[in-house]
Scaffold this motif. Structure first.
Motif, short mmCIF file in Angstrom:
data_model
loop_
_atom_site.label_atom_id
_atom_site.label_comp_id
_atom_site.label_asym_id
_atom_site.label_seq_id
_atom_site.Cartn_x
_atom_site.Cartn_y
_atom_site.Cartn_z
N CYS A 169 -11.35 48.89 63.00
CA CYS A 169 -10.30 49.45 62.13
C CYS A 169 -10.20 50.95 62.39
N LYS A 170 -9.00 51.43 62.62
CA LYS A 170 -8.81 52.84 62.93
C LYS A 170 -7.70 53.42 62.07
N GLY A 171 -7.89 54.68 61.68
CA GLY A 171 -6.86 55.38 60.93
C GLY A 171 -7.42 56.10 59.72
N GLU A 172 -6.55 56.82 59.04
CA GLU A 172 -6.91 57.51 57.81
C GLU A 172 -6.56 56.61 56.62
N ASP A 173 -7.42 56.66 55.60
CA ASP A 173 -7.14 55.91 54.37
C ASP A 173 -6.75 54.47 54.67
N ILE A 174 -7.62 53.75 55.35
CA ILE A 174 -7.36 52.37 55.74
C ILE A 174 -7.29 51.49 54.48
N PRO A 175 -6.36 50.53 54.44
CA PRO A 175 -6.29 49.65 53.27
C PRO A 175 -7.62 48.96 52.99
N LEU A 176 -7.98 48.86 51.72
CA LEU A 176 -9.28 48.33 51.35
C LEU A 176 -9.43 46.85 51.66
N ASP A 177 -8.32 46.15 51.85
CA ASP A 177 -8.42 44.73 52.21
C ASP A 177 -8.63 44.54 53.71
N ASN A 178 -8.81 45.65 54.42
CA ASN A 178 -9.02 45.60 55.87
C ASN A 178 -10.45 45.98 56.23
N ILE A 179 -11.39 45.79 55.30
CA ILE A 179 -12.79 46.11 55.57
C ILE A 179 -13.40 45.03 56.45
N PRO A 180 -13.92 45.37 57.63
CA PRO A 180 -14.53 44.36 58.51
C PRO A 180 -15.75 43.72 57.85
N VAL A 181 -16.04 42.49 58.22
CA VAL A 181 -17.16 41.75 57.63
C VAL A 181 -18.50 42.48 57.82
N PRO A 182 -18.82 43.00 59.02
CA PRO A 182 -20.11 43.70 59.16
C PRO A 182 -20.24 44.89 58.21
N LEU A 183 -19.14 45.60 58.00
CA LEU A 183 -19.16 46.73 57.08
C LEU A 183 -19.33 46.26 55.64
N SER A 184 -18.69 45.16 55.29
CA SER A 184 -18.83 44.61 53.94
C SER A 184 -20.29 44.29 53.62
N GLU A 185 -21.01 43.76 54.62
CA GLU A 185 -22.42 43.44 54.42
C GLU A 185 -23.24 44.69 54.17
N ILE A 186 -22.97 45.74 54.93
CA ILE A 186 -23.70 47.01 54.75
C ILE A 186 -23.41 47.58 53.37
N LEU A 187 -22.13 47.56 52.96
CA LEU A 187 -21.75 48.09 51.66
C LEU A 187 -22.44 47.33 50.53
N LYS A 188 -22.52 46.02 50.67
CA LYS A 188 -23.19 45.19 49.66
C LYS A 188 -24.67 45.56 49.57
N ASN A 189 -25.32 45.69 50.73
CA ASN A 189 -26.74 46.06 50.75
C ASN A 189 -26.97 47.43 50.12
N ASP A 190 -26.11 48.39 50.46
CA ASP A 190 -26.24 49.73 49.89
C ASP A 190 -26.11 49.70 48.37
N ALA A 191 -25.09 49.00 47.88
CA ALA A 191 -24.84 48.95 46.44
C ALA A 191 -26.00 48.30 45.69
N GLU A 192 -26.67 47.36 46.36
CA GLU A 192 -27.80 46.67 45.74
C GLU A 192 -29.11 47.40 45.93
N GLY A 193 -29.07 48.56 46.58
CA GLY A 193 -30.28 49.38 46.72
C GLY A 193 -31.23 48.93 47.81
N LYS A 194 -30.70 48.32 48.87
CA LYS A 194 -31.56 47.88 49.96
C LYS A 194 -32.32 49.07 50.56
N GLU A 195 -33.61 48.86 50.83
CA GLU A 195 -34.44 49.90 51.42
C GLU A 195 -34.50 49.72 52.93
N TYR A 196 -34.45 50.85 53.64
CA TYR A 196 -34.52 50.86 55.09
C TYR A 196 -35.77 51.60 55.52
N GLN A 197 -36.29 51.24 56.68
CA GLN A 197 -37.47 51.91 57.21
C GLN A 197 -37.07 52.94 58.25
#
Length: 199
Positions: A169-197
């Motif tokens: 996905c490329k551009g400024e202010d991309i529509p929120l319904d255009n979030i790629p699946v890999p990014l959605s997974e990262i966002l979910k993990n972040d929101a849930e407080g996933k810890e990284y090493q």
């Protein structure tokens, strides 16, 4: 300390090598640090940015999230090749411009470039090639409540994904319904407080 002798044929030249048999090498095992993406407080929005370089050129990305970890906006842009520290500053400036368009008045900025963070905290001098964009961003920030801090790269993976030139996905202010699946997974993990090493 002992001396070892040996003969170097065919010249039969004798060498002495000093060897310290009492030498001790302290080996410290690598210890992993735990890091995570932290939610902003109620009423505050959080901007994360990143930049990347490849043989084809540069890329910058950023996203703004609320206290639930929900995305307010995000961007992903291919840009001309520059030194990475210039691109890191530009990514922050583009993110601040997005915050301005949204009328955000309470902003927390995070980036994994210590130098870029220091520039905005006025601990390092602004590179001359970044002055125009920096001054524009700073003019907006001076009128709102804001702060900027460093985040480890491992906890900044959402915008690391967006900064890649092959991001779908490329551009400024991309529509929120255009979030790629890999990014959605990262966002979910972040929101849930996933810890990284971080090693």
């Amino acid at each position: 300390m002992r001396f070892l002798s040996f003969w170097d044929s065919p010249d039969s030249r004798k060498f002495q090598i000093s060897v310290n048999f009492n030498y001790k090498h302290n080996i410290h095992p690598l210890s992993a640090k735990i890091c995570k993406w932290n939610l902003p407080v109620l009423g505050e929005l959080k901007l994360n940015t990143d930049a990347s370089l490849s043989n084809e050129g540069g890329g910058i990305g950023g996203l703004i999230r609320n206290h639930f970890g929900e995305v307010a906006c995000f961007f992903s842009m291919n840009v001309l090749k520059e030194e990475i520290y210039i691109l890191e500053i530009r990514a922050i400036c583009e993110g601040v411009a997005a915050a301005s368009r949204l009328g955000i008045r309470h902003l927390w900025i995070e980036a994994d470039s210590s130098f870029a963070v220091d520039v905005f905290n006025e601990k390092s001098q602004t590179p001359w090639r970044s002055i125009t964009k920096f001054d524009t961003a700073k003019a907006y920030l001076d009128g709102i409540q804001w702060k900027i801090s460093h985040i480890w790269r491992e906890a900044n993976s959402a915008v690391d994904y967006l900064s890649k030139r092959d991001c779908p996905c490329k551009g400024e202010d991309i529509p929120l319904d255009n979030i790629p699946v890999p990014l959605s997974e990262i966002l979910k993990n972040d929101a849930e407080g996933k810890e990284y090493q971080k090693l």
